[in-house]
Write a protein that holds these residues in place. Structure first.
Motif, short mmCIF file in Angstrom:
data_model
loop_
_atom_site.label_atom_id
_atom_site.label_comp_id
_atom_site.label_asym_id
_atom_site.label_seq_id
_atom_site.Cartn_x
_atom_site.Cartn_y
_atom_site.Cartn_z
N VAL A 112 0.84 -1.20 0.00
CA VAL A 112 0.00 0.00 0.00
C VAL A 112 0.88 1.25 0.00
CG1 VAL A 112 -1.60 1.36 1.43
CG2 VAL A 112 -2.02 -1.07 1.04
N ALA A 113 1.91 1.27 0.82
CA ALA A 113 2.81 2.43 0.88
C ALA A 113 3.49 2.65 -0.46
CB ALA A 113 3.85 2.23 1.97
N GLY A 120 -0.52 6.28 -6.69
CA GLY A 120 -1.55 5.34 -7.09
C GLY A 120 -2.68 5.30 -6.07
N ASP A 121 -3.67 4.49 -6.36
CA ASP A 121 -4.83 4.34 -5.48
C ASP A 121 -4.67 3.04 -4.69
OD1 ASP A 121 -7.29 4.82 -4.32
OD2 ASP A 121 -8.40 3.78 -5.92
N ALA A 122 -5.02 3.06 -3.42
CA ALA A 122 -4.92 1.87 -2.55
C ALA A 122 -6.30 1.53 -2.02
CB ALA A 122 -3.95 2.13 -1.42
N HIS A 124 -7.49 -1.19 -0.92
CA HIS A 124 -7.51 -2.17 0.18
C HIS A 124 -6.91 -1.61 1.47
CE1 HIS A 124 -8.77 -5.13 -2.69
NE2 HIS A 124 -7.71 -4.88 -3.46
N LEU A 125 -6.74 -0.30 1.54
CA LEU A 125 -6.11 0.31 2.72
C LEU A 125 -6.87 -0.01 4.00
CD1 LEU A 125 -3.92 2.07 3.93
CD2 LEU A 125 -5.32 4.08 3.37
N LYS A 126 -8.20 0.07 3.97
CA LYS A 126 -8.99 -0.19 5.18
C LYS A 126 -8.81 -1.63 5.66
CE LYS A 126 -12.52 3.31 4.56
NZ LYS A 126 -13.94 3.61 4.38
N GLU A 127 -8.75 -2.57 4.73
CA GLU A 127 -8.57 -3.98 5.13
C GLU A 127 -7.18 -4.20 5.73
OE1 GLU A 127 -9.41 -4.44 1.36
OE2 GLU A 127 -11.57 -4.59 1.64
N VAL A 128 -6.17 -3.54 5.15
CA VAL A 128 -4.81 -3.68 5.67
C VAL A 128 -4.72 -3.12 7.09
CG1 VAL A 128 -2.41 -2.92 5.38
CG2 VAL A 128 -3.71 -3.71 3.40
N VAL A 129 -5.31 -1.96 7.31
CA VAL A 129 -5.32 -1.35 8.64
C VAL A 129 -6.09 -2.23 9.63
CG1 VAL A 129 -6.08 0.64 10.00
CG2 VAL A 129 -4.96 0.99 7.78
N ALA A 130 -7.19 -2.82 9.18
CA ALA A 130 -7.96 -3.73 10.04
C ALA A 130 -7.13 -4.97 10.41
CB ALA A 130 -9.26 -4.14 9.34
#
Length: 157
Positions: A112-113, A120-122, A124-130
């Motif tokens: 993501v980073a 770019g667009d991420a 899946h960021l919320k899922e990674v943070v979860a």
């Protein structure tokens, strides 16, 4: 023989007169009965031996005495010992699962980073943070179990 008695009859042995004991006796000896007891043998890795030796030295006991004392203490309180072993296994299982989970979450976070750094667009960021939050909560839970076990053992002592 100079005194006329054979060494097997209780006489002095040639070349052994005046010999002194070289080993230093550590700590206080355990009370023992006078009859001969069978010897026990234990195989230890170098690391296990070093850890046990440090423990024996810390309390001023010989290695054999420390092993005997520790084994007897564990044998006398098998319910606590079994519970401790079961808890340790559970905690280790959790820790290995957390390590895998943190590895996956860290890998995902790095992806993501990298995507965000290249504008770019991420999605899946919320899922990674979860995932990272779940792993952090699992670490906290395992730490609490270890802390609670230590507190309970301290109260029992």
């Amino acid at each position: 023989m100079p005194d006329g008695k054979a060494a097997t009859e209780g006489g002095s042995q040639p070349g052994k007169a005046g010999r002194k004991r070289r080993t230093k006796i550590k700590g206080k000896a355990r009370p023992r009965d006078k009859k001969q007891r069978p010897a026990q043998s234990v195989r230890l890795s170098d690391q296990e031996h070093a850890i046990i030796q440090v423990g024996a030295d810390a309390v001023g006991m010989s290695l054999a005495g420390f092993l005997a004392h520790s084994a007897l203490a564990a044998a006398r309180d098998q319910s606590r010992t079994a519970a401790t072993i079961a808890t340790e296994r559970d905690v280790l299982t959790e820790l290995f699962a957390m390590r895998r989970q943190l590895g996956w979450a860290g890998s995902n976070l790095n992806q993501v980073a990298k995507t965000l750094n290249s504008c770019g667009d991420a999605p899946h960021l919320k899922e990674v943070v979860a995932d990272i939050r779940r792993a952090a909560n699992a670490v906290k839970k395992a730490a609490d179990r270890v802390t609670n076990r230590q507190d309970q053992e301290g109260e029992a002592a």
